[in-house]
Write an enzyme that holds these catalytic residues in place. Structure first.
Site, short mmCIF file in Angstrom:
data_model
loop_
_atom_site.label_atom_id
_atom_site.label_comp_id
_atom_site.label_asym_id
_atom_site.label_seq_id
_atom_site.Cartn_x
_atom_site.Cartn_y
_atom_site.Cartn_z
N HIS A 121 78.05 66.10 37.05
CA HIS A 121 78.77 65.03 37.75
C HIS A 121 79.60 64.26 36.74
O HIS A 121 79.08 63.77 35.74
CB HIS A 121 77.79 64.11 38.47
N GLU A 181 78.95 60.65 34.98
CA GLU A 181 77.67 60.41 34.29
C GLU A 181 77.84 60.70 32.80
O GLU A 181 77.32 61.68 32.27
CB GLU A 181 76.57 61.24 34.96
N ARG A 191 83.12 61.98 40.80
CA ARG A 191 81.83 62.70 40.71
C ARG A 191 82.01 64.22 40.79
O ARG A 191 81.36 64.98 40.08
CB ARG A 191 80.96 62.22 41.86
N GLU A 237 67.23 62.48 35.03
CA GLU A 237 68.14 61.40 35.41
C GLU A 237 67.98 60.35 34.30
O GLU A 237 66.93 59.71 34.18
CB GLU A 237 67.77 60.81 36.77
#
Lengths: 99, 309
Positions: free
Chosen positions: B68, B71, B126, B270
């Site tokens: 993504h 990020e 994204r 994450e």
């Protein structure tokens, strides 16, 4: 300014719907305002208790926040001004390289 | 490991690719750079193969960052990982063992088009940057485009949505390229690690359904030890568990696909934080984030080497 200052006045807010009715209302308004959802990744995930972080553009924030206040949906401002946060997140070297 | 490359700032795609080329020239005993295909916009999809060269059979770990685009801490971690490996493989017995016994295939930027777009146009982009002539919106969620319960719960059929699954599985050339590579090498790839942000979690399958994986015991214990090791560095807490119940149900993602296709240990990180900065994690936090994550990754790898079948 980075990105031609396009994020000036944009905010990121956090909402946690307390009921399914609130969740439904949020989903509807998110669709209407075409917000940029930071988390979760999709509006379809939003239900009672879901932590939602939403990036709202400057031209929509007044109307959206007014709606939230009217609907008595509590929210917390995570990032007051996204452009300022963006400028702060990088170092001088990064900004210099980008320019 | 590369003069002038600062691992505590975010780098553009061009800078990252220059860095990769430099390492390929200067560390040829441990690093090989190769391309597995081209992106939608024609950019090369580069992977670094890290590990001591050996004629003996060696298993491998796949790591990808930057699925993504927005990020940014994720590609920063992939660079950090390589840097640490090169700096410590002589002094750190664990790293030496890892590089002696395994190869690491590291893809620092999966979604090269999206990442470039997030640097030049829209910081919060994204998806990929593919076009479909039938629709006005661009891009597909590269983590909903895999052939595992494709476009089911947690993915969208609408091209303008951020979780758009694409017109068909592996429609995105980036996804296709990685899938082809993993299919070709699956017999010796033992673990799949994917890095995202933000939520501070360590996830394992399944994401597309609420069910327990057959090798739950080893996976769960690896995750438990990894988050404890991570927390020991700076006190930061990561939650861990199956993605479906720890985060949310999502179909068509890479971790589930890797697992379904025979890679027995699949994880998704994450990374920091939990919302205070979100995608705008300041550069001063790159070092602590990467340091703690590094320990978690080493922990998982060593656990899999020693304790898991």
């Amino acid at each position: 300014h980075l990105y031609n200052n396009r994020y000036a006045g944009d905010q990121v807010i956090r909402l946690i719907p307390k009921t399914e009715e609130e969740a439904y209302a949020l989903k509807k308004i998110y669709h209407q305002f075409r917000v940029d959802l930071w988390q979760p990744s999709s509006i379809s995930y939003i239900s009672e208790g879901t932590v939602t972080d939403v990036h709202i553009p400057q031209n929509a924030s007044q109307a959206l926040l007014a709606f939230l206040q009217q609907a008595n949906i509590q929210y917390k401002v995570l990032i007051e001004d996204l452009q300022k946060a963006l400028e702060r997140s990088g170092s001088l070297q990064t900004h210099r390289n980008r320019r | 490991s590369v003069p002038g490359h600062n691992y505590e700032v975010y780098h553009s795609l061009e800078e990252i690719q220059n860095w990769m080329r430099h390492l390929n020239k200067t560390h040829s005993g441990l690093i090989q750079m190769f391309s597995i295909g081209k992106s939608y916009e024609g950019r090369s999809l580069y992977v670094l193969k890290l590990g001591r060269r050996s004629r003996a059979y060696k298993r491998a770990v796949w790591m990808d960052c930057g699925i993504h685009a927005r990020e940014w801490i994720s590609p920063a971690f992939c660079q950090w990982f390589i840097k640490e490996a090169l700096l410590t493989h002589r002094s750190d017995p664990a790293m030496r063992k890892m590089l002696n016994h395994l190869y690491f295939y590291v893809m620092p930027v999966f979604n090269v088009d999206g990442y470039h777009f997030s640097w030049t146009n829209d910081r919060f982009w994204r998806k990929t940057r593919s076009r479909n002539s039938r629709f006005r919106c661009r891009g597909v969620d590269a983590n909903r485009n895999w052939r595992v319960k494709w476009c089911d719960e947690g993915a969208s059929m609408h091209p303008c949505e951020d979780t758009y699954c694409g017109p068909f599985p592996e429609s995105e050339p980036e996804v296709k390229a990685v899938a082809n590579f993993l299919r070709k090498h699956k017999k010796h790839i033992r673990a799949y690690l994917s890095f995202h942000a933000y939520a501070q979690m360590l996830l394992y399958p399944y994401s597309y359904k609420y069910a327990t994986i057959p090798n739950f015991s080893c996976v769960e214990s690896a995750a438990y030890k990894a988050v404890n090791a991570l927390r020991s560095v700076n006190g930061v807490r990561y939650r861990y568990g199956p993605a479906s119940s720890t985060l949310y149900v999502s179909s068509g993602n890479s971790m589930d696909w890797a697992y379904k296709n025979g890679i027995p240990y699949a994880f998704a990180f994450e990374l920091r934080d939990t919302g205070h900065f979100g995608f705008l994690l300041p550069e001063v936090l790159i070092k602590p984030t990467c340091t703690e994550t590094m320990l978690a990754v080493k922990n998982i790898t060593m656990h899999l080497l020693k304790k898991c079948p």
